[in-house]
Design an enzyme around this catalytic site. Structure first.
Site, PDB file in Angstrom:
ATOM      1  N   LYS A   1      20.214  36.774  22.701  1.00  0.00           N
ATOM      2  CA  LYS A   1      19.837  37.578  23.741  1.00  0.00           C
ATOM      3  C   LYS A   1      18.497  38.414  23.333  1.00  0.00           C
ATOM      4  O   LYS A   1      18.011  38.466  22.305  1.00  0.00           O
ATOM      5  CB  LYS A   1      21.162  38.529  23.660  1.00  0.00           C
ATOM      6  CG  LYS A   1      20.900  39.699  24.773  1.00  0.00           C
ATOM      7  CD  LYS A   1      22.203  40.630  24.458  1.00  0.00           C
ATOM      8  CE  LYS A   1      22.301  41.574  25.314  1.00  0.00           C
ATOM      9  NZ  LYS A   1      23.448  42.661  25.312  1.00  0.00           N
TER      10      LYS A   1
ATOM     11  N   SER B   1      26.192  43.922  28.894  1.00  0.00           N
ATOM     12  CA  SER B   1      24.581  43.503  29.267  1.00  0.00           C
ATOM     13  C   SER B   1      24.157  42.026  28.755  1.00  0.00           C
ATOM     14  O   SER B   1      23.016  41.484  29.119  1.00  0.00           O
ATOM     15  CB  SER B   1      23.781  44.486  28.451  1.00  0.00           C
ATOM     16  OG  SER B   1      23.836  44.391  26.971  1.00  0.00           O
TER      17      SER B   1
ATOM     18  N   SER C   1      29.529  44.629  26.496  1.00  0.00           N
ATOM     19  CA  SER C   1      28.593  43.957  26.501  1.00  0.00           C
ATOM     20  C   SER C   1      28.626  42.435  26.311  1.00  0.00           C
ATOM     21  O   SER C   1      28.042  41.625  26.643  1.00  0.00           O
ATOM     22  CB  SER C   1      27.002  44.403  25.952  1.00  0.00           C
ATOM     23  OG  SER C   1      26.692  45.467  26.774  1.00  0.00           O
TER      24      SER C   1
END
Length: 482
Positions: A91, A166, A190
């Site tokens: 990420k 996210s 997330s």
């Protein structure tokens, strides 16, 4: 799918369909090479990423070099790490040497990392091939993965629906077969929400299980970040989640809350008891979500679990407490958000504060904040005592399936609905216990699933229950974008 013999072009083209576990075994036994696995992932990325925009940076040359080194190590007979040769996406809010830690913010596009974050270093040490960087909303603070720097990530099941957030880029990439494992982090769902929205498995480990770091190395992270945020994997199968966790547990002194060599929880008493929480008192699950809970209840019962429907009101209280503790600390960086954040993030923050002010007022006091942390400890104790009777809690990930794109910023009323739907997912970071999102089926063309909450450091227990559900439900990915 019928797989070809190793060494054929058809086999190499289809390795992106393989599980991480099978890829690792295939490389370790010489059935396939790490280069073949990486090349297959790269070909799949070329095929579907232009449509989904899940991976915002692909390091083909770097990954192929790492794959060739992995193959040399395999041939040498040296000990291999658990993720040896397996392609993984990181990420973009985590430091990876030589790559920008953008966190989805235009102003951070040149913030090149000079070291790996602890969890990235652990994955690298485990033999994973760091193939690409996955998208996130600006500041990683929405359940919708869109930002001005990298653009919008789409859900491979339905482009009009969020892939979650996210870690939406990781969820979309794993579900569409670009990588078998995606890295994510979770302070407000997330990992679990993108897994749920994209029809894959996502684990939020116990706080302290995985060493991690979030934010610039010279900054002092907020207390909520230190004590609630965790690093965790997304994958298409429960077995791959277990494998990924083996690659995420290296010790690193940079995480002040890491528990090196944390032992597994003591075995739960038999028969294993599961508390089914259909309604947490905030939002009523849709029919599809309620049906998923019923299915999971039946499958667990068939496997010998004793499932009892209960009420657990502390979840609703912990959900509201998240917005006092986390959002009040986030207020400290709101000047930076106003300066460099995109309009989506600014509108989302406005919505968060508007709704949470209904509980905490527009300007909570220091006393409110201090009392909030005091109450947090009591809620953790209460849940720990509850889990003496029940080894697992079965509950929704969200009260709804994947939201329509930008539902959080359409209006304050829409944000209120979205926040309420996410209540059970938001409560868990406040409490610090592990939870996993596992798919149960497809309803109305979208994935649906359930969440399993367990005792601290009992990831094995909730993954066992998730494996029961997966065995009955099946797996639904990888898929072609729709």
């Amino acid at each position: 799918m019928t797989e070809q013999a190793p060494g054929t072009s058809a086999n190499a083209d289809q390795l992106w369909r393989w599980s991480a576990t099978r890829i690792a075994d295939g490389i370790a036994t010489g059935l396939i090479s790490a280069r073949e696995a990486v090349e297959s992932s790269l070909a799949r990325i070329d095929e579907v990423n232009p449509q989904l925009n899940a991976l915002v940076e692909v390091s083909a040359e770097e990954a192929l070099q790492a794959a060739d080194e992995a193959d040399r190590l395999t041939r040498s007979g040296a000990p291999l790490g658990p993720l040896h040769g397996v392609p993984v996406a990181i990420k973009v809010n985590s430091d990876q040497i030589g790559h920008a830690t953008t966190n989805g913010v235009v102003a951070f596009k040149d913030a090149i990392a000079t070291t790996d974050s602890p969890h990235v270093a652990s994955l690298r040490q485990s033999g994973a091939i760091l193939l690409a960087r996955s998208n996130t909303p600006a500041f990683s603070y929405r359940w919708f993965t869109s930002n001005d720097l990298h653009g919008r990530t789409l859900n491979p099941w339905d482009a009009t629906r969020t892939p979650g957030g996210s870690s939406g880029g990781a969820g979309s990439a794993v579900a569409s077969g670009m990588v078998p494992i995606g890295h994510g982090n979770d302070i407000g769902g997330s990992v679990r929400h993108p897994a749920y929205a994209c029809g894959v498995v996502g684990l939020r480990p116990t706080v302290g299980r995985v060493a991690g770091l979030y934010g610039p190395p010279d900054a002092d992270p907020a207390l909520s970040v230190q004590s609630m945020l965790v690093q965790g994997p997304l994958a298409r199968t429960v077995a791959d989640i277990r494998l990924a966790m083996r690659g995420l547990t290296a010790h690193d002194p940079r995480d002040p809350f890491h528990v090196p060599g944390a032992p597994a929880a003591a075995p739960a008493e038999r028969p294993l008891r599961v508390a089914l929480v259909r309604h947490h008192g905030v939002a009523t699950p849709t029919a599809a979500v309620d049906d998923a809970l019923t299915q999971a209840e039946g499958w667990l019962t068939d496997a010998g679990y004793v499932v009892e429907e209960v009420e657990l009101p502390l979840l609703a209280e912990a959900y509201r407490l998240w917005y006092l503790l986390c959002m009040e600390e986030f207020r400290q960086i709101m000047p930076l958000v106003e300066e460099v954040g995109d309009e989506g993030m600014k509108k989302a923050a406005e919505g968060y504060y508007a709704v949470s002010s209904e509980w905490w007022g527009t300007q909570p006091s220091l006393t409110d904040y201090m009392n909030g942390y005091a109450r947090r400890g009591t809620l953790i104790r209460m849940l720990g005592e509850f889990l003496q009777r029940y080894s697992t809690v079965l509950l929704p990930v969200s009260a709804e399936q994947a939201f329509e794109q930008d539902a959080d910023i359409a209006s304050i009323d829409s944000m209120r609905r979205v926040m309420a739907a996410q209540a059970s997912m938001m409560a868990i970071p406040v409490l610090g216990f592990p939870a996993v999102s596992v798919p149960t089926g497809i309803a109305g063309g979208l994935p649906v699933g359930v969440q399993l909450l367990g005792r601290r450091f009992d990831e094995a227990g909730i993954l066992d229950a998730a494996a029961v559900i997966e065995a009955r439900a099946g797996t639904f990915t990888p898929i072609d974008p729709r």
